[in-house]
Design a protein around this motif. Sequence first.
Motif, PDB file in Angstrom:
ATOM      1  N   GLN A 215      -3.081  -1.080  -6.697  1.00 31.99           N
ATOM      2  CA  GLN A 215      -3.640  -1.168  -5.348  1.00 31.99           C
ATOM      3  C   GLN A 215      -3.546   0.182  -4.653  1.00 31.99           C
ATOM      4  O   GLN A 215      -2.470   0.787  -4.573  1.00 31.99           O
ATOM      5  CB  GLN A 215      -2.857  -2.221  -4.543  1.00 31.99           C
ATOM      6  N   THR A 216      -4.669   0.686  -4.148  1.00 33.12           N
ATOM      7  CA  THR A 216      -4.681   1.917  -3.362  1.00 33.12           C
ATOM      8  C   THR A 216      -4.956   1.658  -1.887  1.00 33.12           C
ATOM      9  O   THR A 216      -4.889   2.584  -1.080  1.00 33.12           O
ATOM     10  CB  THR A 216      -5.741   2.901  -3.916  1.00 33.12           C
ATOM     11  N   VAL A 230      -9.644   6.689   3.361  1.00 30.65           N
ATOM     12  CA  VAL A 230     -10.874   6.183   3.974  1.00 30.65           C
ATOM     13  C   VAL A 230     -10.598   4.809   4.542  1.00 30.65           C
ATOM     14  O   VAL A 230      -9.580   4.173   4.235  1.00 30.65           O
ATOM     15  CB  VAL A 230     -12.032   6.104   2.948  1.00 30.65           C
ATOM     16  N   SER A 231     -11.519   4.339   5.360  1.00 29.54           N
ATOM     17  CA  SER A 231     -11.385   3.000   5.915  1.00 29.54           C
ATOM     18  C   SER A 231     -11.366   1.966   4.802  1.00 29.54           C
ATOM     19  O   SER A 231     -12.193   1.989   3.892  1.00 29.54           O
ATOM     20  CB  SER A 231     -12.554   2.710   6.864  1.00 29.54           C
ATOM     21  N   SER A 237      -7.352  -1.189   7.896  1.00 30.51           N
ATOM     22  CA  SER A 237      -6.481  -0.619   6.866  1.00 30.51           C
ATOM     23  C   SER A 237      -7.069   0.679   6.323  1.00 30.51           C
ATOM     24  O   SER A 237      -8.245   0.986   6.525  1.00 30.51           O
ATOM     25  CB  SER A 237      -6.282  -1.614   5.720  1.00 30.51           C
ATOM     26  N   LEU A 238      -6.229   1.421   5.619  1.00 32.72           N
ATOM     27  CA  LEU A 238      -6.643   2.672   4.996  1.00 32.72           C
ATOM     28  C   LEU A 238      -6.440   2.590   3.489  1.00 32.72           C
ATOM     29  O   LEU A 238      -5.446   2.039   3.015  1.00 32.72           O
ATOM     30  CB  LEU A 238      -5.843   3.847   5.555  1.00 32.72           C
ATOM     31  N   THR A 239      -7.380   3.169   2.752  1.00 34.45           N
ATOM     32  CA  THR A 239      -7.300   3.229   1.290  1.00 34.45           C
ATOM     33  C   THR A 239      -7.176   4.685   0.866  1.00 34.45           C
ATOM     34  O   THR A 239      -7.915   5.546   1.347  1.00 34.45           O
ATOM     35  CB  THR A 239      -8.560   2.611   0.651  1.00 34.45           C
ATOM     36  N   VAL A 240      -6.246   4.953  -0.039  1.00 34.34           N
ATOM     37  CA  VAL A 240      -6.011   6.314  -0.524  1.00 34.34           C
ATOM     38  C   VAL A 240      -7.048   6.657  -1.591  1.00 34.34           C
ATOM     39  O   VAL A 240      -7.190   5.948  -2.590  1.00 34.34           O
ATOM     40  CB  VAL A 240      -4.594   6.452  -1.105  1.00 34.34           C
ATOM     41  N   ILE A 241      -7.773   7.756  -1.387  1.00 30.08           N
ATOM     42  CA  ILE A 241      -8.724   8.234  -2.403  1.00 30.08           C
ATOM     43  C   ILE A 241      -8.430   9.672  -2.819  1.00 30.08           C
ATOM     44  O   ILE A 241      -9.071  10.195  -3.727  1.00 30.08           O
ATOM     45  CB  ILE A 241     -10.186   8.140  -1.913  1.00 30.08           C
ATOM     46  N   GLY A 242      -7.469  10.320  -2.137  1.00 29.91           N
ATOM     47  CA  GLY A 242      -7.129  11.706  -2.435  1.00 29.91           C
ATOM     48  C   GLY A 242      -5.683  11.851  -2.854  1.00 29.91           C
ATOM     49  O   GLY A 242      -5.077  10.916  -3.386  1.00 29.91           O
ATOM     50  N   LEU A 468     -12.309  -1.656   0.875  1.00 32.60           N
ATOM     51  CA  LEU A 468     -13.209  -0.565   0.515  1.00 32.60           C
ATOM     52  C   LEU A 468     -12.424   0.614  -0.061  1.00 32.60           C
ATOM     53  O   LEU A 468     -11.211   0.695   0.049  1.00 32.60           O
ATOM     54  CB  LEU A 468     -14.003  -0.125   1.744  1.00 32.60           C
ATOM     55  N   GLY A 469     -13.159   1.553  -0.687  1.00 32.35           N
ATOM     56  CA  GLY A 469     -12.551   2.762  -1.222  1.00 32.35           C
ATOM     57  C   GLY A 469     -11.920   2.596  -2.586  1.00 32.35           C
ATOM     58  O   GLY A 469     -11.094   3.419  -2.989  1.00 32.35           O
TER      59      GLY A 469
END
Length: 559
Positions: A215-216, A230-231, A237-242, A468-469
Amino acid sequence: MRNEQPSLANLRRVIALLLTVAVSLGPTVVPAFAASTKPVAKSVKNAAAATPIQYLVVIFQENVSFDHYFGTYPLATNPPFENKFTTLAATPTVNGLSNALLNSNPNLNPANGTGAANPFRLDVKQAATNDQDHNYLNEQQAFDLGLMDLFPLYTGTAGPPPAGITNTSLVMGYYDGNTVTALWNYAQNFAMSDNSYGTTFGPSTPGLMNLVSGQTNGAINTLNGTGNEVSGGPDGSLTVIGDPDPIGDICSNPTRNQVQMGNVTIGDLLEAAGVTWGGFMGGFDLTITNPNGTAGCLRSTKSNINGLTTADYVPHHSFFNYWTTTANPNHTRPASVAEIGNDGPANHQYDMNDFFAAVQNGNQPAVSFLKAPAYQDGHAGYSDPTDEQVFLVNTINFLQNPANNPNWNSTAVVIMYDDSDGWYDHQVGPIVNTSTGPQDALTGPGACGTAATSLPGYAGATVNPHALGRCGYGPRLPLLVVSPWARQNFVDHTVTDQTSIIRFIEDNWLGGERIGNGSFDGIASSISQMFNFSKIRTLTTLCLNPNSGEKQNKTLCGL
């Protein structure tokens, strides 16, 4: 091995053999709590497992696509004065670079400009390369709706290094068994997959989060902005993509984006079940002074291959420091070697040297996650395949040596990667989870499908039914299993991803319990098909030279 005259090459081989004798006995740095004499290895019964695998060691390396290391497997060029790889007659082929892909590749697309190119072989003298672009968005753009034809444009970075490659065609380079010799030998003698993927697109931190939690989504606290998130949807909530650093880690960059995650990890589940476990990372012990005089968070090592000096510990590669329940933010040392794998001041987070100490002391955790010192983790730009090979072979030789470890016959080692680094791979994976947002581009601007079927967020389906993300599966990555129970000279074609490791752990030690709340472990395939649990193999070990990756006399590995 580098291109040398035969006499010098032979001399290097002799030196390499002598070095192998030394390293096969284990690490040279002794943890602060260790006794002055080497502990006597002994067997310790761990929590009951559903298979003969009582000990799982996950070596989590950095930034390699499948085609980058295995595109021409099992056929190596074998030019003079390079490491040799011999293909066994019964070795199966893989879904690699066909004649058409090698000679009429889609990345000849003129949109790639001067970087338009066919895949090309990098030799051992070109082990050091520049890092490629492997952002969540750029990787999707390189896939170009599944045409796989815009890698030089979107993920390519020009050299040097290596010398002579001055445009983005570098992203099309691949190695064969004359450079990644050990990995090809492990694949040919044990089991590998040609159909395993990053759980999502993106760089290292999403990869490690997927490995340990699936889960990110769920960055509940942030510092220094939200540049790596990102949203996650209408729940806010926030999703980690970096690649943010972990909040609270004493080694985190004070000006870098930092996050803290709110979801559950496999460590939490193992802890609740009373299963011993640990995360082991190069450079994590801040009390050690390296031979070059560096200490603390600045501990560093110079590579003799690329000439760079790199910090051993990378905070955004830290397995469990993003979660308060599993974090060891001050890098507190375990009270004793006996603590390793159990509750204590270190909270299951240790230095790589602690792993070797625990194995030799007879209290190896049932589940261990290993991260090499950065210069040996394989990440282009500061590491390389040659330095990486030394770490992999030394670690596996150590585990196979009965003087160190009497439990090899109940051990499995998984070699896998956190992301592709953006290196070219020709295979599109199945898109099992969709997303729509400004950083998505797989099926069009702002889109990786429709997001209507995406998995829930970390807080569950009632709060956020479609986080998302998390577009995935992402790029195809290498996956190998080295074990006396692994199938021999076997290529697995089952679709797997990074959370397939979680799935195996859950099935083997936790009775099939899942993390839940949108974790990819709920839809992942296991890696169990890479084993044959009906009978242990006749040939249970493989002794390799850490410098060349070639087979050597088993007595040099203590066998």
